[in-house]
Design a protein around this motif. Structure first.
Motif, mmCIF file in Angstrom:
data_model
loop_
_atom_site.group_PDB
_atom_site.id
_atom_site.type_symbol
_atom_site.label_atom_id
_atom_site.label_comp_id
_atom_site.label_asym_id
_atom_site.label_seq_id
_atom_site.Cartn_x
_atom_site.Cartn_y
_atom_site.Cartn_z
ATOM 1 N N GLU A 39 0.829 -1.213 0.000
ATOM 2 C CA GLU A 39 0.000 0.000 0.000
ATOM 3 C C GLU A 39 0.857 1.256 0.000
ATOM 4 O OE1 GLU A 39 -2.644 -0.243 3.322
ATOM 5 O OE2 GLU A 39 -3.756 -1.943 2.483
ATOM 6 N N GLN A 40 1.919 1.252 0.802
ATOM 7 C CA GLN A 40 2.812 2.414 0.853
ATOM 8 C C GLN A 40 3.460 2.659 -0.506
ATOM 9 O OE1 GLN A 40 5.493 1.462 4.056
ATOM 10 N NE2 GLN A 40 4.126 2.269 5.638
ATOM 11 N N ALA A 42 2.313 1.743 -3.445
ATOM 12 C CA ALA A 42 1.274 2.196 -4.378
ATOM 13 C C ALA A 42 0.990 3.673 -4.165
ATOM 14 C CB ALA A 42 0.008 1.363 -4.204
ATOM 15 N N ASN A 43 0.924 4.099 -2.909
ATOM 16 C CA ASN A 43 0.670 5.517 -2.613
ATOM 17 C C ASN A 43 1.828 6.396 -3.082
ATOM 18 O OD1 ASN A 43 -1.806 4.949 -1.448
ATOM 19 N ND2 ASN A 43 -0.975 4.799 0.618
ATOM 20 N N GLU A 44 3.054 5.922 -2.896
ATOM 21 C CA GLU A 44 4.214 6.696 -3.346
ATOM 22 C C GLU A 44 4.229 6.812 -4.869
ATOM 23 O OE1 GLU A 44 7.790 5.044 -1.719
ATOM 24 O OE2 GLU A 44 7.123 5.342 0.349
ATOM 25 N N ARG A 45 3.921 5.738 -5.555
ATOM 26 C CA ARG A 45 3.898 5.767 -7.020
ATOM 27 C C ARG A 45 2.807 6.690 -7.523
ATOM 28 N NH1 ARG A 45 4.621 -0.673 -7.924
ATOM 29 N NH2 ARG A 45 6.882 -0.718 -7.680
ATOM 30 N N ALA A 46 1.683 6.709 -6.850
ATOM 31 C CA ALA A 46 0.567 7.553 -7.273
ATOM 32 C C ALA A 46 0.886 9.031 -7.071
ATOM 33 C CB ALA A 46 -0.698 7.173 -6.506
ATOM 34 N N SER A 47 1.753 9.346 -6.103
ATOM 35 C CA SER A 47 2.054 10.743 -5.812
ATOM 36 C C SER A 47 3.185 11.298 -6.665
ATOM 37 C CB SER A 47 2.394 10.908 -4.330
ATOM 38 O OG SER A 47 3.607 10.261 -4.021
ATOM 39 N N PRO A 49 4.700 12.426 -10.118
ATOM 40 C CA PRO A 49 4.198 12.746 -11.458
ATOM 41 C C PRO A 49 4.947 11.931 -12.516
ATOM 42 C CG PRO A 49 5.545 14.537 -10.614
ATOM 43 C CD PRO A 49 5.403 13.535 -9.509
ATOM 44 N N PRO A 50 4.274 11.597 -13.601
ATOM 45 C CA PRO A 50 4.947 10.825 -14.654
ATOM 46 C C PRO A 50 6.065 11.647 -15.286
ATOM 47 C CG PRO A 50 2.754 11.501 -15.351
ATOM 48 C CD PRO A 50 2.903 11.908 -13.927
#
Length: 60
Positions: A39-40, A42-47, A49-50
């Motif tokens: 989960e951590q 996934a949250n880091e990847r989502a935050s 920017p590409p």
């Protein structure tokens, strides 16, 4: 003699069951840690920017 052998077999089964239960508890803890870390990540990847693509098309 048969009763003694049967009793020893029961003791071994009880010891084995205790070991299996302990291992299962350890696996449950490891599973919770894995879920939390996933989960951590996934949250880091989502935050983040590409990143833009480097370079362009060749030969156009």
């Amino acid at each position: 003699m048969l009763q003694l052998s049967h009793h020893c077999g029961q003791i071994l089964l009880v010891k084995h069951l205790a070991k299996v239960r302990s291992e299962r508890a350890g696996l449950a803890v490891a599973e919770r840690v894995l879920e939390r870390v996933s989960e951590q990540l996934a949250n880091e990847r989502a935050s983040v920017p590409p990143t833009p693509a480097v370079g362009g098309a060749v030969g156009t």
